[in-house]
Design a protein around this motif. Sequence first.
Motif, PDB file in Angstrom:
ATOM      1  N   VAL A  50       0.829  -1.208   0.000  1.00  0.00           N
ATOM      2  CA  VAL A  50       0.000   0.000   0.000  1.00  0.00           C
ATOM      3  C   VAL A  50       0.862   1.257   0.000  1.00  0.00           C
ATOM      4  CG1 VAL A  50      -1.890  -1.127   1.240  1.00  0.00           C
ATOM      5  CG2 VAL A  50      -0.134   0.112   2.527  1.00  0.00           C
ATOM      6  N   ALA A  51       0.258   2.327  -0.488  1.00  0.00           N
ATOM      7  CA  ALA A  51       0.732   3.682  -0.231  1.00  0.00           C
ATOM      8  C   ALA A  51      -0.260   4.292   0.756  1.00  0.00           C
ATOM      9  CB  ALA A  51       0.781   4.491  -1.521  1.00  0.00           C
ATOM     10  N   TRP A  52       0.229   5.121   1.697  1.00  0.00           N
ATOM     11  CA  TRP A  52      -0.636   5.585   2.772  1.00  0.00           C
ATOM     12  C   TRP A  52      -0.411   7.056   3.104  1.00  0.00           C
ATOM     13  CZ3 TRP A  52       2.028   7.456   6.994  1.00  0.00           C
ATOM     14  CH2 TRP A  52       3.356   7.052   7.120  1.00  0.00           C
ATOM     15  N   LEU A  53      -1.413   7.626   3.733  1.00  0.00           N
ATOM     16  CA  LEU A  53      -1.362   8.986   4.262  1.00  0.00           C
ATOM     17  C   LEU A  53      -2.023   8.972   5.629  1.00  0.00           C
ATOM     18  CD1 LEU A  53      -1.015  12.142   4.037  1.00  0.00           C
ATOM     19  CD2 LEU A  53      -3.316  12.152   3.054  1.00  0.00           C
ATOM     20  N   ALA A  54      -1.346   9.535   6.641  1.00  0.00           N
ATOM     21  CA  ALA A  54      -1.904   9.634   7.994  1.00  0.00           C
ATOM     22  C   ALA A  54      -1.924  11.096   8.406  1.00  0.00           C
ATOM     23  CB  ALA A  54      -1.074   8.814   8.981  1.00  0.00           C
ATOM     24  N   THR A  55      -3.054  11.543   8.964  1.00  0.00           N
ATOM     25  CA  THR A  55      -3.162  12.943   9.377  1.00  0.00           C
ATOM     26  C   THR A  55      -4.073  13.045  10.598  1.00  0.00           C
ATOM     27  OG1 THR A  55      -3.668  15.187   8.583  1.00  0.00           O
ATOM     28  CG2 THR A  55      -5.155  13.429   7.884  1.00  0.00           C
ATOM     29  N   PRO A  56      -3.764  13.935  11.536  1.00  0.00           N
ATOM     30  CA  PRO A  56      -4.613  14.081  12.728  1.00  0.00           C
ATOM     31  C   PRO A  56      -6.029  14.523  12.369  1.00  0.00           C
ATOM     32  CG  PRO A  56      -2.484  15.160  13.032  1.00  0.00           C
ATOM     33  CD  PRO A  56      -2.575  14.809  11.583  1.00  0.00           C
ATOM     34  N   CYS A  57      -6.992  14.073  13.164  1.00  0.00           N
ATOM     35  CA  CYS A  57      -8.371  14.504  12.961  1.00  0.00           C
ATOM     36  C   CYS A  57      -9.099  14.481  14.294  1.00  0.00           C
ATOM     37  CB  CYS A  57      -9.085  13.615  11.943  1.00  0.00           C
ATOM     38  SG  CYS A  57      -9.375  11.928  12.508  1.00  0.00           S
ATOM     39  N   ASP A  58     -10.159  15.263  14.375  1.00  0.00           N
ATOM     40  CA  ASP A  58     -10.986  15.334  15.580  1.00  0.00           C
ATOM     41  C   ASP A  58     -12.350  14.763  15.242  1.00  0.00           C
ATOM     42  OD1 ASP A  58     -12.439  15.911  17.824  1.00  0.00           O
ATOM     43  OD2 ASP A  58     -11.843  18.022  17.951  1.00  0.00           O
ATOM     44  N   THR A  59     -12.650  13.588  15.790  1.00  0.00           N
ATOM     45  CA  THR A  59     -13.933  12.941  15.490  1.00  0.00           C
ATOM     46  C   THR A  59     -15.044  13.396  16.422  1.00  0.00           C
ATOM     47  OG1 THR A  59     -13.539  11.067  16.967  1.00  0.00           O
ATOM     48  CG2 THR A  59     -12.668  10.904  14.717  1.00  0.00           C
ATOM     49  N   GLY A  60     -14.702  14.223  17.403  1.00  0.00           N
ATOM     50  CA  GLY A  60     -15.684  14.599  18.408  1.00  0.00           C
ATOM     51  C   GLY A  60     -15.607  13.691  19.607  1.00  0.00           C
ATOM     52  N   VAL A  61     -15.617  12.395  19.362  1.00  0.00           N
ATOM     53  CA  VAL A  61     -15.472  11.422  20.454  1.00  0.00           C
ATOM     54  C   VAL A  61     -14.006  11.219  20.797  1.00  0.00           C
ATOM     55  CG1 VAL A  61     -15.931   9.040  21.173  1.00  0.00           C
ATOM     56  CG2 VAL A  61     -17.604  10.279  19.779  1.00  0.00           C
ATOM     57  N   HIS A  62     -13.157  11.250  19.764  1.00  0.00           N
ATOM     58  CA  HIS A  62     -11.713  11.057  19.928  1.00  0.00           C
ATOM     59  C   HIS A  62     -10.997  12.294  19.367  1.00  0.00           C
ATOM     60  CE1 HIS A  62     -12.231   6.805  20.986  1.00  0.00           C
ATOM     61  NE2 HIS A  62     -13.121   6.762  20.026  1.00  0.00           N
ATOM     62  N   PRO A  63     -10.771  13.313  20.196  1.00  0.00           N
ATOM     63  CA  PRO A  63     -10.182  14.560  19.695  1.00  0.00           C
ATOM     64  C   PRO A  63      -8.731  14.404  19.227  1.00  0.00           C
ATOM     65  CG  PRO A  63     -10.370  14.597  22.095  1.00  0.00           C
ATOM     66  CD  PRO A  63     -11.122  13.395  21.630  1.00  0.00           C
ATOM     67  N   SER A  64      -8.042  13.366  19.653  1.00  0.00           N
ATOM     68  CA  SER A  64      -6.644  13.176  19.259  1.00  0.00           C
ATOM     69  C   SER A  64      -6.497  11.988  18.322  1.00  0.00           C
ATOM     70  CB  SER A  64      -5.764  12.983  20.504  1.00  0.00           C
ATOM     71  OG  SER A  64      -5.841  14.093  21.362  1.00  0.00           O
ATOM     72  N   ALA A  65      -7.500  11.762  17.481  1.00  0.00           N
ATOM     73  CA  ALA A  65      -7.473  10.613  16.587  1.00  0.00           C
ATOM     74  C   ALA A  65      -6.646  10.913  15.336  1.00  0.00           C
ATOM     75  CB  ALA A  65      -8.898  10.223  16.193  1.00  0.00           C
ATOM     76  N   THR A  66      -6.384   9.865  14.564  1.00  0.00           N
ATOM     77  CA  THR A  66      -5.646   9.993  13.313  1.00  0.00           C
ATOM     78  C   THR A  66      -6.417   9.270  12.215  1.00  0.00           C
ATOM     79  OG1 THR A  66      -3.506  10.079  14.421  1.00  0.00           O
ATOM     80  CG2 THR A  66      -3.495   9.470  12.098  1.00  0.00           C
ATOM     81  N   LEU A  67      -6.574   9.934  11.084  1.00  0.00           N
ATOM     82  CA  LEU A  67      -7.195   9.330   9.916  1.00  0.00           C
ATOM     83  C   LEU A  67      -6.104   8.732   9.038  1.00  0.00           C
ATOM     84  CD1 LEU A  67      -9.583   8.840   7.950  1.00  0.00           C
ATOM     85  CD2 LEU A  67      -9.121  11.126   7.012  1.00  0.00           C
ATOM     86  N   VAL A  68      -6.226   7.454   8.726  1.00  0.00           N
ATOM     87  CA  VAL A  68      -5.262   6.768   7.872  1.00  0.00           C
ATOM     88  C   VAL A  68      -5.960   6.378   6.574  1.00  0.00           C
ATOM     89  CG1 VAL A  68      -3.726   4.789   7.623  1.00  0.00           C
ATOM     90  CG2 VAL A  68      -4.000   5.882   9.865  1.00  0.00           C
ATOM     91  N   LEU A  69      -5.447   6.891   5.457  1.00  0.00           N
ATOM     92  CA  LEU A  69      -5.942   6.548   4.128  1.00  0.00           C
ATOM     93  C   LEU A  69      -4.916   5.670   3.440  1.00  0.00           C
ATOM     94  CD1 LEU A  69      -7.137  10.115   3.020  1.00  0.00           C
ATOM     95  CD2 LEU A  69      -8.488   8.343   4.156  1.00  0.00           C
ATOM     96  N   PHE A  70      -5.346   4.654   2.735  1.00  0.00           N
ATOM     97  CA  PHE A  70      -4.403   3.806   2.027  1.00  0.00           C
ATOM     98  C   PHE A  70      -5.054   3.242   0.776  1.00  0.00           C
ATOM     99  CE2 PHE A  70      -6.724   1.039   4.886  1.00  0.00           C
ATOM    100  CZ  PHE A  70      -6.945  -0.116   4.152  1.00  0.00           C
ATOM    101  N   HIS A  71      -4.234   2.949  -0.210  1.00  0.00           N
ATOM    102  CA  HIS A  71      -4.713   2.280  -1.422  1.00  0.00           C
ATOM    103  C   HIS A  71      -3.687   1.263  -1.861  1.00  0.00           C
ATOM    104  CE1 HIS A  71      -1.968   4.373  -4.217  1.00  0.00           C
ATOM    105  NE2 HIS A  71      -2.150   5.419  -3.439  1.00  0.00           N
ATOM    106  N   SER A  72      -4.142   0.285  -2.601  1.00  0.00           N
ATOM    107  CA  SER A  72      -3.268  -0.796  -3.025  1.00  0.00           C
ATOM    108  C   SER A  72      -2.200  -0.271  -3.977  1.00  0.00           C
ATOM    109  CB  SER A  72      -4.079  -1.895  -3.708  1.00  0.00           C
ATOM    110  OG  SER A  72      -3.228  -2.883  -4.242  1.00  0.00           O
TER     111      SER A  72
END
Length: 563
Positions: free
Chosen positions: A101-123
């Motif tokens: 995979v190639a991936w991208l990770a970036t911080p995000c605030d879901t409301g429930v988890h203010p210190s969460a991280t969004l990880v996007l990936f594709h084959s």
Amino acid sequence: MTRSVGSEEAVARALDSLGTGAYVADEEGRIVAVNARCEQLLARTASGLVGQDAHDLLHRTSWGEPVPRAQCRLRRSVLGGHTDQGDEAWLERGDGTLLPVAWLATPCDTGVHPSATLVLFHSAGDPGRPPQRPPADGRLSELERLALLAETTTLLTSTLNIHEALRRLVGLVVPRLADWAVIDLLGESDEVTRFAVAHAEGGTVVFRDDLQGPMPRVPQESSMPLSRALRGVASSYAGPETYQGPPDSDVAVEQRRLFEETGMHSAIMVPLRSLHEVMGALTLGRADQPERFSAIDTALLEDIARRASLALENARLYQRQRKIAETMQRHLLPRLPRAPGRAMTVRYLPAPDASQVGGDWYDAFTLPDGATALAVGDVVGHDLEAAAGMAQLRNMLRAYALSQQRPPSKIVEWLDEATLNIAEVSMATLVFARMTENAAGRCELSWTNAGHPPPLLVTREGAAHYLTEGHGILLGVAPERVRPDATVEVPAGATLLLYTDGLIESPGHSLDEGLDRLRRHAAALSRHPLESFTDLLLSRARPPDNDDDVALLAIRHAPDPSG
């Protein structure tokens, strides 16, 4: 449909709107939400993903092995809360195969988890196999050859693990240059080990365990190709016919078997030779590819072998230094003294990552006046110099403390001056203490702290508090400063803990959180016998994602009831 924890409907809709695989991880790296594309790419259900540690469950090397925590960029991005991306990573699918995979990770605030991280990936390749090499026909353009040499240097110099480097070497040449790759290694006493026999099958590299293992010694008089390569004489071509005559050694017998089992019709054997020694030989063979090896192939393979040899020598030298440092550290850590009314125990855990040899140390010894001297410290650095600096500090501290009956602050002031003028130490932290009986016959602790985590005092009843007084700056910064002392009475049955920062530090968590975790666990275990207290505390309080070494010295005031 997106699966998520709780009722994060907004997160669910957002993830489902993405056209790529996506999951959300909390501040500890656990998956809290995934989208349908993520489930599809990973061949896993949402229930099998949510709640799991993403690193432990998914992150693998190209060979399917778990990625060491300290070396995983994606994990560091998630725990550190910063944006990062990568073009080459492998995730383990539910059926055990690998997804490049190639991936991208970036911080995000879901409301429930203010210190969460969004990880996007594709084959980045076909699921179920490592990234594919270009079809091998034995002919590379000049540009492809230069690119292969550059890739060799980059991949092999980016690891200090010899086995990993050799496996990467196999992946570079098979199937791009050959159908088969064989690596033979020379040991310190010239014993020969066939480390790898690898074959390209359907775009993947398969290792033949039945052809690997110990090999006969190489006779000096043998003129056969592998024998010459292992002696560092020259590169040589070989084929099945090379080993059809009467064998001149047991090595030749093994080579005949190799050609019979692999079906190679053309092979080239090149020494793996550094500036100082011959480390082994690399053999490339062609069975399915019809072309025989040529002089152009020889020049390319010899260049690859030179680059590989330099990387392997660097890894070997590093591992030797690591072994020396570990041996030095182990032998320099002292035995604990016996002191009436004081039970003592210690635990030392080296860093789990082989690339780290720390300067953590401890000491305990009896002073001329009968007091017990206690010390724990940490020299900045994770190498042989740190281990040597640790030994220097410990020895000088002992010399000052045993020769001069002075308060801890004065001993450490002298030691601070010595770090600039005598010891080869740039900076270090330290707690130095004296435990003795005061005029009232009670146990008394006096100490000074040079930039180190504070000692923890735990009563038998479970009251735990840090000894934050007597705190000064670390050693090696301002030796002219006067250092403070502090004194406290130690109740009967109380336990004093001196420790290094590996027990409390954790990526993604504050130092205060680590200190609070240690205090709570120590309080809960206060009535346990000292040995089990120490073992349980170490297993519970040490963060699982801490890759540093740990020294823990525990002293319990246990006065004689009849005294």
